[in-house]
Design an enzyme around this catalytic site. Structure first.
Site, PDB file in Angstrom:
ATOM      1  N   CYS A  51      55.566  36.600  20.447  1.00 46.78           N
ATOM      2  CA  CYS A  51      54.188  36.927  20.851  1.00 46.78           C
ATOM      3  C   CYS A  51      53.389  35.671  21.165  1.00 46.78           C
ATOM      4  O   CYS A  51      52.582  35.658  22.105  1.00 46.78           O
ATOM      5  CB  CYS A  51      53.508  37.761  19.777  1.00 46.78           C
ATOM      6  SG  CYS A  51      54.135  39.443  19.661  1.00 46.78           S
ATOM      7  N   ALA A  54      54.518  34.572  24.566  1.00 45.62           N
ATOM      8  CA  ALA A  54      53.983  35.480  25.585  1.00 45.62           C
ATOM      9  C   ALA A  54      52.488  35.248  25.802  1.00 45.62           C
ATOM     10  O   ALA A  54      52.019  35.182  26.942  1.00 45.62           O
ATOM     11  CB  ALA A  54      54.248  36.935  25.185  1.00 45.62           C
ATOM     12  N   GLU A  55      51.730  35.116  24.720  1.00 44.65           N
ATOM     13  CA  GLU A  55      50.289  34.929  24.871  1.00 44.65           C
ATOM     14  C   GLU A  55      49.974  33.584  25.506  1.00 44.65           C
ATOM     15  O   GLU A  55      49.055  33.468  26.316  1.00 44.65           O
ATOM     16  CB  GLU A  55      49.561  35.073  23.539  1.00 44.65           C
ATOM     17  CG  GLU A  55      48.063  34.991  23.713  1.00 44.65           C
ATOM     18  CD  GLU A  55      47.263  35.726  22.653  1.00 44.65           C
ATOM     19  OE1 GLU A  55      46.032  35.601  22.702  1.00 44.65           O
ATOM     20  OE2 GLU A  55      47.849  36.417  21.806  1.00 44.65           O
ATOM     21  N   THR A  56      50.730  32.572  25.168  1.00 43.08           N
ATOM     22  CA  THR A  56      50.525  31.259  25.772  1.00 43.08           C
ATOM     23  C   THR A  56      50.745  31.320  27.274  1.00 43.08           C
ATOM     24  O   THR A  56      49.901  30.871  28.061  1.00 43.08           O
ATOM     25  CB  THR A  56      51.462  30.220  25.131  1.00 43.08           C
ATOM     26  OG1 THR A  56      51.170  30.145  23.727  1.00 43.08           O
ATOM     27  CG2 THR A  56      51.298  28.853  25.765  1.00 43.08           C
ATOM     28  N   SER A  59      48.180  33.585  29.068  1.00 43.45           N
ATOM     29  CA  SER A  59      46.866  32.951  29.084  1.00 43.45           C
ATOM     30  C   SER A  59      46.780  31.848  30.132  1.00 43.45           C
ATOM     31  O   SER A  59      45.747  31.675  30.778  1.00 43.45           O
ATOM     32  CB  SER A  59      46.533  32.385  27.703  1.00 43.45           C
ATOM     33  OG  SER A  59      46.395  33.428  26.765  1.00 43.45           O
TER      34      SER A  59
END
Length: 132
Positions: A51, A54-56, A59
């Site tokens: 996660c 993925a968020e990095t 973003s």
């Protein structure tokens, strides 16, 4: 773009996790992360680590898109992930591509694969785009 995630301004976690961005445009963001150091007690890649990757990546894509609509700050507001297969060693690679790029919201799908090309995780990250 890498400096945004390795400076004290917002990338301490990505740096600690060993995430490296290798390609970054609003249309596609690619990055890697080592499995070693990012495992759960059974020695498998931690789902939370997937996660974070993925968020990095999502973003970064949202920030790059946000720059084109005069809203260069992206704040994650939703993330979900499906874990398909365990990774025990090596690097995982994530590829983020846009699902939606609007003026206020951007959503990216992130596919994370192991070194053999097997899908480890599929995630979706939605970011709110903010102005200066």
């Amino acid at each position: 773009m890498q400096h945004l995630f390795t400076s004290s301004g917002g990338g301490a976690l990505a740096e600690r996790m060993g995430i490296e961005i290798t390609e970054a445009t609003a249309e596609r963001v690619v990055g890697t992360m080592p499995v070693e150091g990012n495992t759960q007690p059974y020695g498998l890649l931690h789902g939370g680590a997937s996660c974070v990757l993925a968020e990095t990546l999502g973003s970064v894509g949202a920030v790059l898109h946000g720059q084109t609509v005069d809203r260069p700050f992206a704040v994650g507001v939703d993330i979900n992930a499906t874990h398909h297969k365990a990774a025990r060693s090596g690097l995982v690679t994530g590829i983020a591509v846009p699902v939606h790029r609007g003026r206020a919201v951007a959503t990216y799908e992130v596919v994370i694969e192991d070194e053999g090309g097997d899908r480890v995780c599929t995630a979706r990250i939605t970011c709110l785009l903010r102005g200066a």
